[in-house]
Design a protein around this motif. Structure first.
Motif, short mmCIF file in Angstrom:
data_model
loop_
_atom_site.label_atom_id
_atom_site.label_comp_id
_atom_site.label_asym_id
_atom_site.label_seq_id
_atom_site.Cartn_x
_atom_site.Cartn_y
_atom_site.Cartn_z
N PHE A 1 -42.03 -45.00 -2.84
CA PHE A 1 -41.56 -46.38 -2.82
C PHE A 1 -41.96 -46.99 -1.50
N PHE B 1 -37.67 -45.47 1.08
CA PHE B 1 -37.99 -45.57 2.48
C PHE B 1 -38.34 -47.01 2.79
N HIS B 2 -37.68 -47.59 3.75
CA HIS B 2 -37.98 -48.98 4.09
C HIS B 2 -38.29 -49.12 5.57
N ARG B 3 -39.18 -50.03 5.84
CA ARG B 3 -39.59 -50.32 7.21
C ARG B 3 -38.41 -50.84 8.01
N HIS C 1 -31.13 -57.31 -5.07
CA HIS C 1 -32.17 -56.56 -4.35
C HIS C 1 -31.51 -55.52 -3.46
N THR C 2 -32.22 -55.12 -2.41
CA THR C 2 -31.73 -54.01 -1.57
C THR C 2 -30.38 -54.32 -0.90
N HIS D 1 -38.88 -60.93 -8.70
CA HIS D 1 -37.57 -60.47 -8.24
C HIS D 1 -36.52 -60.67 -9.34
N GLY E 1 -42.09 -57.16 -3.17
CA GLY E 1 -42.48 -57.71 -4.46
C GLY E 1 -41.36 -57.73 -5.48
N GLY E 2 -40.15 -57.35 -5.07
CA GLY E 2 -39.00 -57.51 -5.96
C GLY E 2 -38.49 -56.23 -6.58
N GLU F 1 -36.11 -45.76 -9.62
CA GLU F 1 -36.07 -45.70 -11.09
C GLU F 1 -36.53 -47.02 -11.71
N GLU F 2 -36.31 -48.13 -11.00
CA GLU F 2 -36.81 -49.41 -11.50
C GLU F 2 -38.34 -49.42 -11.48
N LEU G 1 -39.68 -47.16 -14.35
CA LEU G 1 -39.66 -47.73 -15.70
C LEU G 1 -40.85 -48.65 -15.91
N ASN H 1 -42.82 -50.39 1.27
CA ASN H 1 -42.27 -51.67 1.69
C ASN H 1 -42.78 -52.80 0.81
N LEU I 1 -28.00 -53.52 -4.29
CA LEU I 1 -28.32 -52.52 -5.32
C LEU I 1 -28.91 -51.27 -4.67
N VAL I 2 -28.46 -50.09 -5.14
CA VAL I 2 -28.98 -48.84 -4.58
C VAL I 2 -29.37 -47.89 -5.71
N SER I 3 -30.40 -47.07 -5.46
CA SER I 3 -30.88 -46.10 -6.45
C SER I 3 -29.81 -45.05 -6.74
N ASP I 4 -29.76 -44.59 -8.00
CA ASP I 4 -28.89 -43.46 -8.35
C ASP I 4 -29.62 -42.13 -8.15
N TYR I 5 -30.91 -42.21 -7.80
CA TYR I 5 -31.72 -41.00 -7.61
C TYR I 5 -32.00 -40.76 -6.13
N ILE I 6 -32.96 -41.50 -5.61
CA ILE I 6 -33.45 -41.26 -4.26
C ILE I 6 -33.46 -42.59 -3.52
N THR J 1 -36.46 -52.80 -6.39
CA THR J 1 -35.38 -52.39 -5.50
C THR J 1 -35.21 -50.87 -5.45
N THR J 2 -35.34 -50.21 -6.61
CA THR J 2 -35.07 -48.77 -6.64
C THR J 2 -36.24 -48.00 -7.25
N ILE K 1 -31.06 -49.13 -13.50
CA ILE K 1 -32.01 -49.02 -12.38
C ILE K 1 -31.28 -48.80 -11.05
N GLY K 2 -29.98 -48.50 -11.11
CA GLY K 2 -29.22 -48.24 -9.90
C GLY K 2 -27.81 -48.81 -10.02
#
Lengths: 394, 92
Positions: A221, B90-92, B78-79, B44, A228-229, A234-235, A238, A223, B82-87, A231-232, B64-65
């Protein structure tokens, strides 16, 4: 569609000479030799001094790819790559192969001069390659996505999925990959398995991917995905998964394993065994090279943010998912799947556009990446346990 | 009014922006209209119903989270919420 008939029976869609360095120390010489010719003479190589078994296998599969007619190996002389075995393997495939050893040829300039003369002969020789009619059932087509954004999962990716459905109906071999970017899609993917063994193979591949990514502390994943929209993970998954279409999944393969029968295959790119640091995280080019090493004649690459890359050996068709990106980078994009958003076109219209372009590219039309001279190459060190696979391959 | 957002599945609680949407814009999607509470760029996500903390966000009919804070109908998802249920990415 007309293909180039190789002596091992394979049909290629390009007729290339590959100049292959066997250690980074021979890179410059290989580059200089290939650069003095047209785009059908390309170069790539193995950078390290110590190839793994997988590294050898990958280089061997690339040198004996259907799009390759002749190979010039460039060795420094002291590296560990088994150049004699490689030359023998390439010769046995019926391809012309020569080796130049820089330390024995008198250095850089002498090797470049001699290499150019050899490649000139090779180009002349392979121009006589017999052409034969090619059907969809002779084609191996891979797909990959890169620079994904929030448009990818609703335009280009499902359009490629529909194109795959159409190609599979004509008995082509289609390959989708990157199990790490399919995390979250496991139950649905398993429901598409052709049989219980394939279902089990998908389960094992995905377990390995989840283990690998959580151990490494890296997700697939970037930056740019977030900007680009997306978020996760799993998203993103899909959306990426939509490239595989709706066909039954015929088998799970590892890079370099050539599928022998028609159908849809998942390529499991995560190394076998315990996750070990030292394996770099994925990049789009290493995935494209792995697809080509499994025999792909071409690769359908969907992008939202706007990747510009191509590849050595096989053409890369770029499907642009985002209409804004297309406007900005149209010189690099072959298909504007963003029209699904901007002009309200259906997925099927774009899927037909993709299949028609596949036919044109097989027939010799150059992709945008070929036209502007892209020929990227990255080789990722990995280990695979090829005995583990349940499928039988050539 | 041109279609500014797409609901991908009947079970989804977010829609995807098909063009850049500005705060205050009326957004039509699959027979509904709502007011955007944030600027939302193409690609988005926008909430199409209120989502409580810890609830799943659905897109393509799949989770999706999970929401990390209450999300209002019309808000940008967005971030920040919302947070992933998996992993965790990594964000700058």
């Amino acid at each position: 569609m007309l293909g180039y008939l190789r002596k091992d029976g394979q049909l290629g869609i390009r007729n290339t000479v590959q100049v292959v360095f066997l250690v980074e120390c021979a890179h410059h010489v290989a580059k200089k030799i290939s650069e003095s010719f047209s785009d059908d003479v390309q170069y790539f190589g193995f950078p390290g001094c110590y190839p793994s078994d997988y590294g050898y296998r990958l280089v061997e599969r690339l040198c004996t790819h259907s799009n390759v007619g002749a190979v010039l190996l460039v060795s420094l002389g002291c590296e560990c790559f088994d150049r004699k075995r490689l030359e023998k393997d390439i010769n046995e495939s019926g391809r012309i192969c020569h080796t130049l050893v820089i330390q024995e040829e008198g250095g850089t300039s002498a090797t470049i001069s001699k290499g150019r003369l050899i490649v000139e002969d090779m180009v002349r020789e392979i121009s006589k390659t017999e052409r034969r009619n090619m059907a969809f059932s002779d084609l191996i087509i891979g797909t990959v996505c890169g620079g994904s954004d929030g448009t990818s999962g609703i335009t280009g990716n499902p359009a490629v999925g529909r194109a795959f459905d159409k190609l599979l109906a004509s008995n082509a071999i289609c390959i989708f990959e990157e199990s790490g970017e399919l995390i979250g899609c496991e139950p649905h993917m398993m429901s598409r398995a052709a049989n219980d063994q394939v279902k089990e193979d998908i389960d094992q591949a995905m377990l390995k991917a989840r283990n690998y990514y959580s151990t490494m502390g890296l997700g697939s994943f970037s930056n740019g995905n977030a900007e680009g929209g997306l978020t996760t993970l799993e998203e993103k998954s899909l959306g990426a998964y939509a490239k595989s279409g709706n066909g039954k999944i015929t088998g799970v393969i590892r890079p370099t394993q050539r599928p022998t029968g028609p159908g849809l295959y998942l390529m499991d790119v995560v190394p076998d065994g315990e996750p070990r640091f030292g394996y770099p995280n994925i990049c789009d080019t290493s995935e494209i090279i792995e697809l080509i090493a499994t025999g792909c004649h071409m690769v359908l690459f969907t992008t939202g943010r706007g990747s510009v890359i191509g590849s050595v050996i096989s053409p890369v068709i770029k499907v642009c998912n985002n209409p804004v990106t297309y406007k900005n980078l149209h010189g690099d994009m072959d298909i504007n799947a963003g029209k699904i958003i901007s002009d309200g076109l259906s997925l099927d219209v774009i899927a037909d556009e993709i299949v028609n372009l596949v036919v044109d590219v097989v027939s010799g039309e150059k992709t945008k990446a070929e036209k502007v001279g892209h020929a990227e190459f990255v080789l990722t060190y990995k280990d695979f346990d090829f005995d583990k696979t349940s499928c039988q391959f050539a | 009014m041109s279609k500014k957002a797409l609901l991908l599945h009947g079970d989804d609680n977010c829609a995807v922006a098909l063009m850049d949407i500005c705060k205050g814009d009326l957004v039509a999607f699959e027979g509904n209209i709502l007011t955007a509470l944030d600027d939302i760029s193409i690609g988005h996500k926008m909430a199409v119903s209120n989502i409580s903390t810890g609830s799943k966000v659905y897109k393509y009919g799949a989770a999706i989270g999970s929401a990390t804070k209450p999300i209002l109908r019309g808000e940008h998802i967005h971030t920040q919420n919302l947070v992933s249920d998996y992993i965790i990415g990594f964000h700058r």
